[in-house]
Design a protein around this motif. Structure first.
Motif, PDB file in Angstrom:
ATOM      1  N   UNK A 109      -5.351 -78.260  47.053  1.00 43.13           N
ATOM      2  CA  UNK A 109      -4.946 -78.945  48.279  1.00 43.13           C
ATOM      3  C   UNK A 109      -5.211 -80.453  48.222  1.00 43.13           C
ATOM      4  N   UNK A 110      -6.081 -80.894  47.337  1.00 43.46           N
ATOM      5  CA  UNK A 110      -6.361 -82.325  47.231  1.00 43.46           C
ATOM      6  C   UNK A 110      -5.215 -83.040  46.532  1.00 43.46           C
ATOM      7  N   UNK A 111      -4.965 -84.280  46.918  1.00 36.88           N
ATOM      8  CA  UNK A 111      -3.882 -85.062  46.335  1.00 36.88           C
ATOM      9  C   UNK A 111      -4.201 -85.440  44.893  1.00 36.88           C
ATOM     10  N   UNK A 112      -3.174 -85.399  44.058  1.00 38.71           N
ATOM     11  CA  UNK A 112      -3.358 -85.792  42.654  1.00 38.71           C
ATOM     12  C   UNK A 112      -3.642 -87.280  42.525  1.00 38.71           C
ATOM     13  N   UNK A 113      -3.359 -88.052  43.578  1.00 39.16           N
ATOM     14  CA  UNK A 113      -3.712 -89.475  43.574  1.00 39.16           C
ATOM     15  C   UNK A 113      -5.208 -89.671  43.770  1.00 39.16           C
ATOM     16  N   UNK A 114      -5.841 -88.668  44.349  1.00 32.60           N
ATOM     17  CA  UNK A 114      -7.261 -88.755  44.661  1.00 32.60           C
ATOM     18  C   UNK A 114      -8.136 -88.170  43.557  1.00 32.60           C
ATOM     19  N   UNK A 115      -7.646 -87.135  42.901  1.00 29.38           N
ATOM     20  CA  UNK A 115      -8.456 -86.419  41.923  1.00 29.38           C
ATOM     21  C   UNK A 115      -7.557 -85.661  40.958  1.00 29.38           C
ATOM     22  N   UNK A 116      -8.003 -85.531  39.715  1.00 31.79           N
ATOM     23  CA  UNK A 116      -7.320 -84.682  38.738  1.00 31.79           C
ATOM     24  C   UNK A 116      -8.033 -83.345  38.664  1.00 31.79           C
ATOM     25  N   UNK A 117      -7.308 -82.271  38.992  1.00 22.47           N
ATOM     26  CA  UNK A 117      -7.820 -80.908  38.852  1.00 22.47           C
ATOM     27  C   UNK A 117      -6.799 -80.136  38.034  1.00 22.47           C
ATOM     28  N   UNK A 118      -7.200 -79.710  36.848  1.00 25.55           N
ATOM     29  CA  UNK A 118      -6.260 -79.008  35.979  1.00 25.55           C
ATOM     30  C   UNK A 118      -7.039 -78.058  35.090  1.00 25.55           C
ATOM     31  N   UNK A 119      -6.337 -77.071  34.550  1.00 23.72           N
ATOM     32  CA  UNK A 119      -6.996 -76.225  33.566  1.00 23.72           C
ATOM     33  C   UNK A 119      -7.287 -77.066  32.327  1.00 23.72           C
ATOM     34  N   UNK A 120      -8.329 -76.707  31.619  1.00 29.09           N
ATOM     35  CA  UNK A 120      -8.695 -77.473  30.426  1.00 29.09           C
ATOM     36  C   UNK A 120      -7.571 -77.435  29.399  1.00 29.09           C
ATOM     37  N   UNK A 121      -6.914 -76.281  29.263  1.00 30.12           N
ATOM     38  CA  UNK A 121      -5.823 -76.151  28.293  1.00 30.12           C
ATOM     39  C   UNK A 121      -4.668 -77.081  28.649  1.00 30.12           C
ATOM     40  N   UNK A 122      -4.289 -77.140  29.931  1.00 30.23           N
ATOM     41  CA  UNK A 122      -3.204 -78.028  30.356  1.00 30.23           C
ATOM     42  C   UNK A 122      -3.593 -79.491  30.211  1.00 30.23           C
ATOM     43  N   UNK A 123      -4.828 -79.815  30.593  1.00 30.08           N
ATOM     44  CA  UNK A 123      -5.290 -81.203  30.516  1.00 30.08           C
ATOM     45  C   UNK A 123      -5.294 -81.695  29.069  1.00 30.08           C
ATOM     46  N   UNK A 124      -5.657 -80.814  28.158  1.00 33.50           N
ATOM     47  CA  UNK A 124      -5.687 -81.221  26.747  1.00 33.50           C
ATOM     48  C   UNK A 124      -4.268 -81.483  26.223  1.00 33.50           C
ATOM     49  N   UNK A 125      -3.319 -80.667  26.651  1.00 28.38           N
ATOM     50  CA  UNK A 125      -1.926 -80.882  26.231  1.00 28.38           C
ATOM     51  C   UNK A 125      -1.401 -82.230  26.731  1.00 28.38           C
ATOM     52  N   UNK A 126      -1.792 -82.602  27.960  1.00 34.37           N
ATOM     53  CA  UNK A 126      -1.297 -83.837  28.571  1.00 34.37           C
ATOM     54  C   UNK A 126      -1.993 -85.076  28.012  1.00 34.37           C
TER      55      UNK A 126
END
Length: 439
Positions: A109-126
């Motif tokens: 529910x938090x804005x992506x402009x405010x915080x990054x919340x992602x799975x570790x696998x997805x974050x590593x790909x990005x």
């Protein structure tokens, strides 16, 4: 070393090399090199035995006596989770089933402009370089086989990045569910929480189990607390009678930061919680609270470290336990005050109530001071219920079971009251009250 130990260790190492053989170019990445180094460390260390001082009172022989499927699929749906009685919360809810991110069950529910919340696998790909800059930086010197094992087999978990000066309104709730309905399952989630300068966030990890087969969770969480940041972290374990849990939370604090931790173990056959805080800044405050309720033949082991490396900081620690039946508890709390950490104020206390002659509690507070201008204290008590208080309550018409329940709930109150996420505190109050009243 037992045959079972060699079996599971060999099986895991073989599995690692099998995965590595099909990775192609990724096997040469800096990220994978950290994993490979961790595997070599695990190979050298092997699973700990009671000859290891850090595991003297916690025998893992039963934990490693069977095999686990660390890649088990699951068909869990929201309807399946109703039996777990998970509280409804206005928060970022992130589900992991058998260690893997479940977007279908999750809600951010938090804005992506405010915080990054992602799975570790997805974050590593990005952004592999960003993730790698945090991965294993706090745990690389941890001489623990389970931490090394988690690092070597890291696949998924959470990646949270809070930018400087951001105050995150909604808590982040990580729910780890083991689906042990049809087979023994294992999971090794890896969580990275990076909190920037003058940022604020509340975070909770919750561990639950579906099914009656064995589950083994080996989790590692690395938390970076930037200058003037404020982080609240809670860990709640309410797993099955056939669950085994080894978890390490590694924290590093910088100047004028605040870190607050609450660890509550409600249920599980074998639980080992490691909470290690490096206080690497001035004017820092670290608070650690813990609560545990082993009964039957359950085993709960809490190991904590408050490592003061800079001057003018403080740590405060209070752990409490209630033990019944043939349960076993362990508490090992360490405070280090390094030579540069003058004017440190460190307090540690562990208090336990043992309700059975067959229950045992092993406590080992440790204080190592290498500075001369400090205020430090530690202590531990283990005893039975206050008979005078019990007599007083019974003389006023309160039955013995109800009086015992009320006294024990009051014993827990100064830990439970410190939990600042309302829905979690209310959930714990209800579960604890039910658990204390059921015996």
């Amino acid at each position: 070393m037992s045959t079972e130990t060699i079996d599971l260790k060999t099986r895991l190492i073989t599995d690692f090399h099998a995965r590595e053989s099909v990775m192609n170019g990724e096997a040469g990445s800096a990220f994978h090199q950290k994993k490979r180094a961790a595997l070599a460390q695990f190979d050298e260390l092997g699973f700990p035995t009671i000859k290891n001082e850090e595991w003297k009172y916690s025998n893992v022989r039963d934990l490693i006596s069977v095999s686990y499927n660390f890649n088990a699929d699951s068909s869990i749906e929201l309807a399946d989770l109703e039996d777990l009685k998970i509280p409804v919360q206005d928060a970022n809810i992130i589900y992991f089933v058998n260690g893997h991110y479940s977007p279908e069950l999750s809600r951010i529910v938090s804005s992506s402009d405010q915080i990054t919340i992602d799975s570790l696998a997805n974050a590593y790909k990005k952004n592999p370089s960003l993730v790698n800059s945090f991965f294993n930086e706090l745990t690389q010197d941890d001489n623990d086989a389970f931490t090394a094992l988690n690092t070597a087999f890291t696949q998924d978990g959470i990646f949270v990045n809070v930018p400087d000066n951001q105050s995150v309104e909604h808590p982040i709730i990580l729910r780890f569910v083991s689906d042990a309905r049809t087979q023994n399952v294992g999971s090794q989630p890896r969580n990275i929480i990076a909190v920037g300068r003058n940022a604020q966030v509340k975070l909770a990890e919750a561990f639950r189990t579906l099914g009656n087969e064995r589950s083994f969770t080996n989790s590692v969480t690395e938390i970076y607390v930037g200058e003037e940041a404020n982080v609240e972290y809670y860990k709640v374990q309410n797993e099955s009678e056939n669950s085994y849990h080894v978890g390490t939370t590694q924290v590093r604090m910088l100047d004028r930061s605040h870190f607050y931790a609450g660890t509550v173990t409600l249920n599980g056959r074998f639980t080992r919680n490691n909470l290690n805080i490096i206080i690497d800044g001035e004017r820092c405050e670290a608070h650690m609270y813990g609560l545990y309720f082993p009964d039957g033949t359950q085993h709960v082991d809490n190991h904590t470290v408050a490592d003061h490396r800079k001057p003018n900081s403080e740590s405060n620690e209070l752990y409490k336990g209630i033990l019944r039946d043939k349960a076993k508890g362990v508490f090992n709390g360490k405070i280090f005050v390094r030579p540069d950490a003058q004017k440190t104020n460190a307090f540690q206390s562990c208090k336990n109530i043992v309700l059975s002659t067959e229950a045992t509690m092993n406590t080992k507070p440790q204080l190592e001071i290498f500075a001369d201008d400090v205020k430090c204290s530690h202590g531990t008590t283990t005893g039975q219920i206050d008979e005078e208080a019990l007599f007083y309550m019974r003389s006023r018409g309160i039955s013995k079971p109800e009086a015992l329940s009320l006294l024990m709930f009051a014993f827990c109150a100064d830990v439970v009251s410190q939990i600042k996420i309302d829905s979690i505190r209310e959930y714990l109050e209800n579960v604890i009250a039910d658990k204390l009243a059921s015996k």
